[in-house]
Design a protein around this motif. Structure first.
Motif, mmCIF file in Angstrom:
data_model
loop_
_atom_site.group_PDB
_atom_site.id
_atom_site.type_symbol
_atom_site.label_atom_id
_atom_site.label_comp_id
_atom_site.label_asym_id
_atom_site.label_seq_id
_atom_site.Cartn_x
_atom_site.Cartn_y
_atom_site.Cartn_z
ATOM 1 N N VAL A 176 10.207 11.447 -27.229
ATOM 2 C CA VAL A 176 9.275 11.741 -28.317
ATOM 3 C C VAL A 176 7.881 12.038 -27.779
ATOM 4 C CG1 VAL A 176 8.818 9.271 -28.685
ATOM 5 C CG2 VAL A 176 8.325 10.902 -30.508
ATOM 6 N N ARG A 177 7.267 13.055 -28.341
ATOM 7 C CA ARG A 177 5.859 13.350 -28.060
ATOM 8 C C ARG A 177 5.108 13.295 -29.382
ATOM 9 N NH1 ARG A 177 5.563 19.917 -27.259
ATOM 10 N NH2 ARG A 177 3.355 19.466 -27.516
ATOM 11 N N THR A 178 3.857 12.842 -29.333
ATOM 12 C CA THR A 178 3.065 12.715 -30.550
ATOM 13 C C THR A 178 1.910 13.702 -30.509
ATOM 14 O OG1 THR A 178 1.655 10.991 -29.598
ATOM 15 C CG2 THR A 178 3.640 10.268 -30.753
ATOM 16 N N LEU A 179 1.550 14.205 -31.681
ATOM 17 C CA LEU A 179 0.392 15.094 -31.793
ATOM 18 C C LEU A 179 -0.082 15.104 -33.233
ATOM 19 C CD1 LEU A 179 1.675 18.785 -31.707
ATOM 20 C CD2 LEU A 179 3.220 16.857 -31.562
ATOM 21 N N ILE B 22 -9.709 6.548 -40.621
ATOM 22 C CA ILE B 22 -8.959 5.349 -40.240
ATOM 23 C C ILE B 22 -8.241 5.624 -38.923
ATOM 24 C CG2 ILE B 22 -8.619 4.523 -42.600
ATOM 25 C CD1 ILE B 22 -5.794 5.759 -42.490
ATOM 26 N N PRO B 23 -7.930 4.572 -38.153
ATOM 27 C CA PRO B 23 -7.137 4.796 -36.933
ATOM 28 C C PRO B 23 -5.736 5.279 -37.281
ATOM 29 C CG PRO B 23 -8.212 2.637 -36.902
ATOM 30 C CD PRO B 23 -8.354 3.164 -38.297
ATOM 31 N N ASP B 24 -5.157 6.059 -36.394
ATOM 32 C CA ASP B 24 -3.785 6.534 -36.574
ATOM 33 C C ASP B 24 -2.832 5.453 -36.082
ATOM 34 O OD1 ASP B 24 -1.356 7.818 -36.687
ATOM 35 O OD2 ASP B 24 -1.788 9.238 -35.069
ATOM 36 N N ALA B 25 -2.245 4.716 -37.035
ATOM 37 C CA ALA B 25 -1.262 3.689 -36.682
ATOM 38 C C ALA B 25 0.149 4.249 -36.641
ATOM 39 C CB ALA B 25 -1.336 2.531 -37.681
ATOM 40 N N ASN B 26 0.397 5.330 -37.376
ATOM 41 C CA ASN B 26 1.759 5.852 -37.481
ATOM 42 C C ASN B 26 2.298 6.401 -36.166
ATOM 43 O OD1 ASN B 26 2.358 5.318 -40.193
ATOM 44 N ND2 ASN B 26 1.189 7.092 -40.875
ATOM 45 N N MET C 189 3.295 3.559 -33.715
ATOM 46 C CA MET C 189 4.352 2.738 -34.320
ATOM 47 C C MET C 189 5.685 3.473 -34.328
ATOM 48 S SD MET C 189 4.572 1.169 -38.199
ATOM 49 C CE MET C 189 4.399 2.796 -38.967
ATOM 50 N N LEU C 190 5.696 4.685 -34.852
ATOM 51 C CA LEU C 190 6.945 5.412 -34.986
ATOM 52 C C LEU C 190 7.467 5.907 -33.637
ATOM 53 C CD1 LEU C 190 6.254 7.420 -38.256
ATOM 54 C CD2 LEU C 190 7.451 5.243 -37.978
ATOM 55 N N ALA C 191 6.551 6.265 -32.726
ATOM 56 C CA ALA C 191 6.994 6.673 -31.388
ATOM 57 C C ALA C 191 7.689 5.517 -30.684
ATOM 58 C CB ALA C 191 5.805 7.168 -30.569
ATOM 59 N N ALA C 192 7.136 4.307 -30.820
ATOM 60 C CA ALA C 192 7.765 3.138 -30.200
ATOM 61 C C ALA C 192 9.144 2.885 -30.799
ATOM 62 C CB ALA C 192 6.871 1.914 -30.381
ATOM 63 N N HIS D 57 0.257 -0.098 -47.720
ATOM 64 C CA HIS D 57 -0.855 0.052 -46.770
ATOM 65 C C HIS D 57 -1.056 -1.210 -45.938
ATOM 66 C CE1 HIS D 57 -2.343 -2.104 -50.215
ATOM 67 N NE2 HIS D 57 -3.441 -2.433 -49.570
ATOM 68 N N LEU D 58 -0.251 -2.238 -46.165
ATOM 69 C CA LEU D 58 -0.477 -3.552 -45.551
ATOM 70 C C LEU D 58 0.207 -3.617 -44.188
ATOM 71 C CD1 LEU D 58 0.053 -5.708 -48.778
ATOM 72 C CD2 LEU D 58 -2.109 -4.906 -47.784
ATOM 73 N N VAL D 59 -0.489 -3.077 -43.177
ATOM 74 C CA VAL D 59 0.114 -2.923 -41.859
ATOM 75 C C VAL D 59 0.344 -4.267 -41.181
ATOM 76 C CG1 VAL D 59 -0.105 -1.798 -39.616
ATOM 77 C CG2 VAL D 59 -0.999 -0.680 -41.657
ATOM 78 N N HIS D 60 -0.580 -5.196 -41.350
ATOM 79 C CA HIS D 60 -0.397 -6.494 -40.708
ATOM 80 C C HIS D 60 0.748 -7.266 -41.345
ATOM 81 C CE1 HIS D 60 -1.267 -10.778 -39.706
ATOM 82 N NE2 HIS D 60 -1.410 -10.230 -38.517
ATOM 83 N N ASP D 61 0.880 -7.180 -42.669
ATOM 84 C CA ASP D 61 2.033 -7.793 -43.314
ATOM 85 C C ASP D 61 3.338 -7.188 -42.803
ATOM 86 O OD1 ASP D 61 0.944 -9.745 -44.858
ATOM 87 O OD2 ASP D 61 1.549 -8.908 -46.793
#
Length: 410
Positions: free
Chosen positions: A235-238, A216-220, A223-226, A376-380
């Protein structure tokens, strides 16, 4: 092991207190584009008064009030013009029996104690003017009314005196506070160093925008960095390896580089929970908090850094950060706490009585519509504009009942 929402918040506040206290100081120019929304690291005192000198509030004539005391329409007072005082000029002296044209912001001439707006003179406008060292003044001005002492004069320091406290330590620097600092003669501002955070996702199931089968795509990460950047976090993401030994090596390298490590995923009770496996033997504390969603939570205190461990489902991840980390970041950054609002429910809602449930909701036409609780309902999650907290001990909220909501996605 299980704990309450309140207890877990207290644990994290105690854990992060030393991290925030040890951030240290960075000096920024008062003109720096990085200054806005930063937080002062020490008390700041005025080097200059505000205003820095006594000046005119109006374009007009500086005069001695006693010399205009008898002025009236029937018996006007006519006085010759002295030199003109313009903004930025050095202070001039008002000769007895004369008036000096003065512009807004200019120093009040020595001897003057009142300002008559130019509109109140008989002509309503200035004649030809001469500034000091530019010639010899000529002309006169006629006045038909007195002008009391102090009229339209801004006294030096009437806003803030030299040496007075401009901003205490812990002040968030708004644009207007930056103006106050600049006006008080401060050129360099000591601010708290920006919190450095590594945001680490885990899981072989995470792919790119076009993930392979089973991924699945990494949405976290985005989202969390923003969200964290909204709170002034660097913040740096990895994505860390999904193997405990390699994960531990990566964490050891990161703790030398950042103040705080956030992990997302890998802390549940199932198999292949890499964060729990890697940190459980290194002082990691993993337990279940009586909340829904986001029950699995964890943290670890390492030699050089602190790790906060959040669940991996996007809704759980976001709400965990909002519940446990952003309140501490608001305190760190001098931000106000959000305030709840009250609206009636559009429908009856059930909740597990032994858990504090957080439900996303829509606010429409003055009513609150609760959305599906799935984590899991990211759009909601994206379309929700309110969050409803249903505390422990409440199993049902009925339609029409007034509930507290907190705005989200604003």
């Amino acid at each position: 092991m299980s704990c309450t929402l309140k207890n877990h918040r207290a644990e994290l506040a105690e854990l992060l207190g030393p991290v925030f206290s040890n951030l240290g100081t960075q000096l920024l120019a008062v003109t720096s584009t990085e200054l806005c929304d930063r937080v002062t690291s020490e008390d700041l005192f005025a080097a200059l008064p505000i205003p820095a000198f006594t000046n005119s509030q109006m374009d007009g004539y500086a005069a001695r009030s006693a010399e205009l005391a008898s002025a009236s329409a029937d018996c006007p007072v006519i006085l010759p013009l002295g030199f003109t005082a313009a903004a930025g000029d050095r202070r001039i002296t008002l000769l007895p029996g004369s008036v000096s044209p003065v512009m807004t912001g200019a120093m009040i001439p020595e001897g003057a104690d009142t300002i008559i707006p130019v509109e109140e003179s008989s002509t309503g406008s200035f004649p030809d003017l001469v500034r000091a060292h530019q010639g010899t003044p000529s002309g006169q001005a006629t006045f038909t009314a007195p002008s009391k002492p102090g009229r339209f004069i801004r006294e030096a320091g009437e806003d803030l005196g030299a040496g007075a406290l401009v901003a205490p330590a812990g002040t968030r620097l708004t644009p207007t506070m930056i103006a106050a600092l600049a006006s008080s003669g401060l050129s360099e501002i000591p601010v708290r160093r920006t919190l450095k955070v590594a945001l680490c996702t885990t899981g072989d199931e995470l792919g790119g925008p076009n993930p392979a089968e089973g991924q699945i795509p990494d949405a976290n990460s985005p989202m969390l960095a923003a969200l964290l950047r909204r709170y002034g976090v660097d913040v740096r993401t990895l994505q860390l390896p999904d193997a405990p030994d390699r994960f531990a090596v990566a964490i050891d390298q990161l703790q030398e580089q950042v103040d705080l490590i956030l992990t997302v995923g890998g802390i549940s009770a199932g198999a292949y929970e890499v964060v729990r496996q890697a940190l459980a033997g290194r002082g990691g504390n993993f337990h279940h908090v009586a909340i829904q969603p986001g029950g699995p939570q964890g943290f670890a205190r390492l030699e050089h850094s602190v790790v906060l461990c959040f669940p991996g489902n996007p809704v759980s991840a976001l709400l965990s950060v909002e519940l446990f980390l952003t309140p501490l970041l608001r305190v760190l950054n001098g931000l106000p706490e959000p305030q709840p609002e009250h609206y009636p429910l559009a429908q009856t809602v059930s909740s597990p009585e032994h858990k504090h449930q957080m439900r996303r909701a829509l606010l429409r036409e003055g009513q609150v519509t609760i959305l599906d609780p799935g984590s899991h309902l990211v759009h909601d999650l994206a379309r929700a504009d309110a969050l409803v907290h249903i505390p422990v001990g409440v199993s049902e909220l009925t339609a029409g009942q007034s509930v507290e909501i907190w705005r989200m996605n604003v």
